[in-house]
Design an enzyme around this catalytic site. Structure first.
Site, short mmCIF file in Angstrom:
data_model
loop_
_atom_site.label_atom_id
_atom_site.label_comp_id
_atom_site.label_asym_id
_atom_site.label_seq_id
_atom_site.Cartn_x
_atom_site.Cartn_y
_atom_site.Cartn_z
N TYR A 210 -7.21 -20.72 12.74
CA TYR A 210 -6.40 -21.85 12.81
C TYR A 210 -5.43 -21.98 11.60
CZ TYR A 210 -9.73 -23.74 16.14
OH TYR A 210 -10.42 -23.98 17.40
N LYS B 296 -2.74 -2.05 8.21
CA LYS B 296 -4.02 -1.68 7.97
C LYS B 296 -4.71 -2.85 9.11
CE LYS B 296 -8.24 -1.68 5.32
NZ LYS B 296 -8.82 -1.69 3.72
N ARG C 224 0.92 -1.20 0.11
CA ARG C 224 -0.08 0.02 -0.07
C ARG C 224 0.94 1.12 0.12
NH1 ARG C 224 -2.42 -3.60 3.51
NH2 ARG C 224 -4.46 -4.19 3.20
N ARG D 218 -1.91 -3.08 -6.57
CA ARG D 218 -2.29 -4.40 -6.05
C ARG D 218 -3.36 -5.01 -6.83
NH1 ARG D 218 -1.51 -4.46 -0.50
NH2 ARG D 218 -3.88 -4.96 -0.09
N HIS E 58 -4.07 -9.16 3.27
CA HIS E 58 -5.52 -9.20 3.69
C HIS E 58 -6.06 -10.08 4.83
CE1 HIS E 58 -6.75 -7.78 -0.68
NE2 HIS E 58 -6.62 -6.71 -0.09
N HIS F 5 -2.52 2.21 -5.35
CA HIS F 5 -3.20 1.19 -4.66
C HIS F 5 -3.90 0.20 -5.67
CE1 HIS F 5 -5.38 -0.35 -1.01
NE2 HIS F 5 -6.21 -0.78 -2.00
#
Length: 412
Positions: free
Chosen positions: A368, A271, A241, A334, A358, A331
């Site tokens: 998990y 983020k 970013r 990405r 993300h 941006h």
């Protein structure tokens, strides 16, 4: 010998349980599934006992030692540190919410667990916290949600309503409440505005964009021109970013001269508020090495003001000067990378999502699946870099940085 933080951090799973001892009965139990659990062995009334302190890294080595010290104090006072405290009847919303949060915390990422509790303390507890669980109505919950919507936080309003339902579903089977007052509120919530995707070109136009960055001449000052070009190229190579690139500091990079260079972005800069590891391609590492040779700033991409990074508009204005206003944002790099990786069909979605930093959309699965996939992500980013540099003279961007070396700054 006392346990070291690095030993705890890099302890790997084995076929069977094994222990990493600290001192005073404290040890880290490493399970075959990779989980790391703090345990304290002690004696009380002549019997050997075992106390579970928590999970690493949610509970750090220093915090585990503090728990050990507290247990020793209890033993010195003749109390069993493993004895359960008297159960306090749960009647209020806040009591139930904190019990629900405590019950879930071991399965959550530390940052997510902290944000969840902060959300409740900021929005739910002031309105509902002291209220009896059975006395709270749907109208009460809706009023609380409306107050969150009023400040424009529509995503948070949905999450807080969801949390209320989860708390009641936790409370009802235990006899603390009879029904969920948030169960039928979904249709009353304000709709979220449509997501505005950052503009980006199609993959067919990618070669032209790469060549435009390579030939970037949108600024008269050679130093600024070289730094802008390098920042654009670095963002493209790493899928970072804008803020992650512009605020990058040299102490975040490891092993640039080795076969496995790594960018370790601190949690507070991300983020999702958790550390992000970026395995660097050979081209990204070479670009950084070229920059490092001519920099005395702590920032990788220093700005015009002494001790400051490039501004938040430097790279987007660079896109404008290349003729991409309204067509391509930083941006949006990405999105280009993600499209390329997904269309290749031989990179796993987990690798792509982790490379983009993300969050796992499936909360249970994310709890998990803590694998970092460093090796396959390194291969993916290397192949992306090879694709990019195959569209240009691969040495051009790096040599441009070296030829237009930034004026040295005093170290910040």
């Amino acid at each position: 010998m006392a346990l070291k933080e690095l030993e705890a951090r890099y302890a790997t799973k084995r076929a069977k349980d094994y222990k990493l001892a600290d001192s005073g009965g404290l040890y880290l139990l490493v399970r075959p599934n990779g989980s790391k659990l703090w345990r304290l062995k002690y004696r009380f009334d002549g019997k050997e006992k075992l106390l579970a302190l928590g999970r690493y890294p949610e509970l750090s080595l220093a915090e585990a030692r503090l728990r050990r010290a507290e247990a020793k104090v209890a033993l010195g006072q003749g109390r069993d540190p493993g004895a359960k405290a008297p159960v306090t009847p749960v009647t209020t919303f806040e009591q139930a919410a904190r019990a629900w949060h405590k019950n879930r915390i071991a399965s959550l990422d530390a940052g997510h667990a902290s944000r969840l509790l902060t959300r409740l303390e900021r929005d739910a507890f002031p309105a509902l916290g002291s209220r009896d669980l059975r006395a709270i109505t749907s109208a009460d919950v809706l009023a609380m949600v409306r107050s969150v919507e009023a400040r424009g936080a529509l995503d948070v309003s949905r999450r807080i309503k969801q949390h209320v339902s989860q708390i009641y579903r936790f409370a009802i089977p235990q006899g603390w409440a009879d029904q969920d007052p948030a169960a039928y509120l979904s249709d009353l919530l304000k709709p979220k505005p449509r997501t505005r995707h950052m503009p980006r070109i199609g993959l067919r136009e990618l070669p032209d964009l790469i060549r435009a960055i390579d030939r970037y001449d949108g600024e008269e000052n050679p130093r600024r021109r070289a730094i802008t070009r390098a920042a654009l190229l670095f963002s493209l190579l790493t899928w970072a970013r804008t803020s992650e690139t512009r605020l990058a500091t040299w102490d975040e990079f490891e092993g640039l001269d080795t076969a496995e260079p790594l960018w370790r972005v601190r949690a507070e800069r991300m983020k999702m508020e958790r550390e992000h590891l970026v395995p660097l391609s050979t081209q990204a590492a070479a670009l950084l090495i070229a920059l490092r040779e001519h920099s005395s700033s702590s920032f990788v991409f220093p700005g015009d003001k002494l001790g400051q990074p490039i501004s938040q508009n430097t790279m987007i204005y660079g896109c404008y000067r290349m003729g991409y206003r309204g067509r391509q944002t930083v941006h949006g790099f990405r999105g280009l990378a993600s499209t390329w990786a997904n269309e290749a069909e031989h990179y796993r979605p987990d690798w792509i999502e982790l490379a983009l930093a993300h969050a796992e959309r499936d909360e249970v699965r994310g709890a998990y699946n803590s694998a970092l996939y460093i090796t396959p992500r390194r291969r993916m980013l290397q192949e992306w870099a090879d694709t990019i540099y195959g569209m240009i003279d691969g040495k051009a961007a790096v040599s441009a940085v070296m030829n237009h070396s930034p004026q040295r700054e005093s170290t910040t």
